[in-house]
Design an enzyme around this catalytic site. Structure first.
Site, short mmCIF file in Angstrom:
data_model
loop_
_atom_site.label_atom_id
_atom_site.label_comp_id
_atom_site.label_asym_id
_atom_site.label_seq_id
_atom_site.Cartn_x
_atom_site.Cartn_y
_atom_site.Cartn_z
N HIS A 65 0.82 -1.22 0.00
CA HIS A 65 0.00 0.00 0.00
C HIS A 65 0.86 1.27 0.00
CE1 HIS A 65 0.36 -0.09 4.50
NE2 HIS A 65 0.29 1.21 4.34
N ASP A 109 -0.04 -7.61 1.50
CA ASP A 109 0.40 -6.21 1.50
C ASP A 109 1.92 -6.13 1.58
OD1 ASP A 109 0.46 -3.47 1.63
OD2 ASP A 109 -0.30 -3.33 3.69
N SER A 208 3.97 2.57 8.25
CA SER A 208 3.65 1.57 7.26
C SER A 208 4.90 1.15 6.52
CB SER A 208 2.68 2.16 6.25
OG SER A 208 1.43 2.29 6.81
N GLY A 209 5.03 -0.13 6.29
CA GLY A 209 6.15 -0.63 5.51
C GLY A 209 7.39 -0.92 6.32
#
Ligand SMILES: *[C@@H]1O[C@H](CO)[C@@H](O)[C@H](O)[C@H]1NC(C)=O
Ligand SMILES: *[C@@H]1O[C@H](CO)[C@@H](O)[C@H](O)[C@H]1NC(C)=O
Length: 252
Positions: A65, A109, A208-209
């Site tokens: 994402h 994801d 995120s990530g």
């Protein structure tokens, strides 16, 4: 004993920061996590940030994402608002989001980023080990997560320096798939449930990530979740065959 510090910046984050939300945490020892990458993502005329981690000289692993039109990777950073001598700024030549990534369910994801040039490995920049295929982290294990937390460059108040926090790996049942609950898309074969709800708002999910680090291994990728813990991470061990195959395929 861990002393959780509530960051004032938590109140300044834009709403909808989602899995990138900072609730509490502390500043990391500078350069103690040389695998950390800060991603600057261009999406149309918008710019967003994510975390990621270096898994080889020319590949960074992150969440699908976090994909965009153009991505720049900053390695070797502690304070991302400064041009530190330790930093290596490298453009991404190819982004490879998992072919079965599903925006709705958040499944798969995960994304590999191929760097336009190889990172120079030194005391500030290094790789992190990946788990073995299907390796499982036992519930109760204490892991850590780090990131710069910001999800929008419109917000100048995201932390400049790398933040980190310890988090507990939960039983899958803690991310209960109640159809009306926040975890209805939880998939125990591809996701991990992380963060003790009893720690309430004092836990911190990183951006995120970014990697969930257990021992010396990147077992998870910060993915999604409700504003309070537990959060949901990509279970990296499930994707080892995909990571290896994709890196081989993209390798010139
Ligand atoms: C950014 O793009 C959107 C849609 O493409 C547009 O509506 C908006 O006005 C643009 N904003 C700026 C600051 O250019
Ligand atoms: C759970 O994830 C696995 C691995 O991505 C996938 O094969 C399976 O179909 C998923 N299950 C559901 C119910 O979505």
């Amino acid at each position: 004993m861990l002393i959780l510090i509530l960051l004032p910046v938590a109140f300044l984050l834009p709403p909808g920061a989602g899995a990138g939300e900072i609730i509490g945490g502390w500043e990391a020892q500078p350069h103690s996590r040389p695998y950390m990458a800060s991603l600057k993502i261009q999406r149309g005329n918008k710019s967003v940030r994510c975390g990621g981690f270096l898994v080889s000289e020319n590949f960074v692993l992150t969440a699908a994402h976090c994909n965009g039109d153009k991505i720049i990777v900053v390695l070797g950073a502690h304070d991302i608002t400064n041009e530190e001598r330790s930093q290596q700024v490298i453009t991404v030549s190819r982004a490879y989001p998992h072919q079965d990534y599903d925006k709705e369910s958040h499944n798969n994801d995960i994304m590999l980023l191929e760097l336009a040039e190889r990172a120079k490995l030194n005391r500030w920049v290094g790789t992190i080990a990946l788990p073995c295929a299907n390796e499982r982290v036992k519930p109760g294990a204490v892991c850590s997560v780090a990131g710069w937390g910001g999800t929008s460059t419109e917000c100048e108040s995201t932390p400049a320096r790398l933040q980190e926090v310890d988090v507990v790996v939960m039983q899958d049942a803690a991310c209960l798939r109640n159809p009306n609950g926040p975890y209805h898309n939880y998939n125990s074969s591809s996701m991990m449930c992380v963060g003790d709800p009893k720690m309430g708002k004092d836990s911190w999910k990183g951006d995120s990530g970014g990697p969930l680090v257990c021992g010396k291994t990147a077992q998870g990728v910060v993915s999604w979740g409700p504003p309070t813990p537990p959060g949901v991470y990509v279970k990296v061990s499930t994707f080892i065959p995909w990571i290896r195959a994709t890196m081989r395929k993209l390798q010139p």
